[in-house]
Enzyme design. Structure first.
Site, short mmCIF file in Angstrom:
data_model
loop_
_atom_site.label_atom_id
_atom_site.label_comp_id
_atom_site.label_asym_id
_atom_site.label_seq_id
_atom_site.Cartn_x
_atom_site.Cartn_y
_atom_site.Cartn_z
N ASP A 1 9.41 -7.97 0.49
CA ASP A 1 9.45 -8.05 1.94
C ASP A 1 10.87 -7.70 2.34
O ASP A 1 11.82 -8.07 1.64
CB ASP A 1 9.04 -9.44 2.44
N SER A 2 11.00 -6.97 3.43
CA SER A 2 12.33 -6.52 3.81
C SER A 2 12.41 -6.31 5.31
O SER A 2 11.39 -6.28 5.99
CB SER A 2 12.68 -5.22 3.08
N HIS B 1 19.87 -2.62 -0.24
CA HIS B 1 19.28 -3.94 -0.43
C HIS B 1 18.14 -3.88 -1.45
O HIS B 1 18.05 -4.67 -2.37
CB HIS B 1 18.78 -4.47 0.92
N ARG B 2 17.24 -2.88 -1.31
CA ARG B 2 16.08 -2.78 -2.19
C ARG B 2 16.52 -2.40 -3.60
O ARG B 2 16.03 -2.95 -4.59
CB ARG B 2 15.07 -1.77 -1.63
N LYS C 1 21.17 6.24 -1.51
CA LYS C 1 20.72 5.01 -0.85
C LYS C 1 20.18 4.01 -1.87
O LYS C 1 20.56 2.84 -1.87
CB LYS C 1 19.65 5.35 0.20
N GLY D 1 12.48 3.99 9.04
CA GLY D 1 12.78 2.77 9.79
C GLY D 1 14.12 2.83 10.53
O GLY D 1 14.40 3.78 11.26
N TYR D 2 14.94 1.83 10.28
CA TYR D 2 16.21 1.70 11.00
C TYR D 2 17.35 2.47 10.33
O TYR D 2 18.51 2.32 10.74
CB TYR D 2 16.59 0.23 11.11
N GLY E 1 0.83 -1.21 0.00
CA GLY E 1 0.00 0.00 0.00
C GLY E 1 0.86 1.24 0.00
O GLY E 1 0.37 2.35 0.15
N ASN E 2 2.16 1.07 -0.18
CA ASN E 2 3.11 2.15 0.05
C ASN E 2 3.48 2.88 -1.26
O ASN E 2 4.19 2.34 -2.10
CB ASN E 2 4.35 1.47 0.69
#
Ligand code: IMP
Length: 196
Positions: free
Chosen positions: A67-68, A178-179, A173, A151-152, A8-9
């Site tokens: 998913d992450s 990762h993404r 970034k 997030g982190y 939903g992002n």
């Protein structure tokens, strides 16, 4: 070619949309009236497949899901698939950071990595999903720093850059995260599968 994004992002949709081949159109599942499923898996990959299947079944479209999360080997991989709700169901990003900082007090090993898995399914019963994944390695800083990202990000320090992920611009970034890495790989594989 139209795909449903099992998220939903809007931020993720834009990030993914930029990296996909130009003739691919991405629609958010929530814009098609589809709610998120319950993530009952115990691994990132299981949850990504659950999300992709659900979105494809509900819309009849090919789906992309992700998913992450953050994994800390010293904590046996926690917060892992529970990254968003590490400090509880209603936890904020700050609550999660503070819990992680406490959990690592006095730890001899502060290594950590962000992990992302992406799944493409042509249909809910597709027996050959395309799966890409990537890690972004760093270490948990003693104090959060930086205002970008989410997030982190403020607490994952990338030693080779001497900065936390939150001290990087979104372009920096995305080019190494990762993404970003998992997306670049997915984009290549999708171009092959849907070559015009
Ligand atoms: P999801 O993939 O949107 O379910 O993300 C799960 C959680 O992992 C997020 O809420 C964050 O806490 C964490 N996470 C995943 N990717 C990142 C990132 O790039 N930066 C910071 N935190 C992240």
């Amino acid at each position: 070619m139209k795909f449903v994004l099992a998220s939903g992002n809007q931020h993720k949709a834009e990030e993914i949309g930029v990296l996909l081949p130009a003739h691919f159109e991405l629609v958010l599942q929530k814009d098609l009236g589809v709610e998120s499923p319950i993530e009952t898996g115990t691994t990132f990959i299981e949850n990504a497949i659950i999300k992709a299947k659900h979105a494809s079944l509900a819309t009849g479209l090919p789906a992309i899901a992700d998913d992450s999360g953050l994994c800390v080997p010293f904590l046996s991989g926690d917060p892992g698939i529970y990254s968003a709700r590490y400090a509880g169901r209603e936890a904020t990003d700050i609550d999660n950071l503070l819990k992680l900082r406490s959990a690592l007090e006095g730890a001899s090993d502060r290594r950590a990595f962000f992990y992302c898995v992406l799944v493409h399914m042509e249909a809910a019963e597709d027996p050959t999903p395309i799966i890409t994944e990537a890690r972004w390695e760093g270490e948990i800083a003693h104090e959060p720093s930086g205002d970008h990202g989410f997030g982190y990000d403020p607490i994952l320090r990338i030693p080779s850059l001497g900065k936390t992920a939150a001290e990087l611009s979104s372009e920096q970034k995305n080019s190494i995260s990762h993404r970003g890495q998992a997306l670049a790989a997915l984009s290549g594989l999708l171009s092959d599968r849907y070559a015009t």
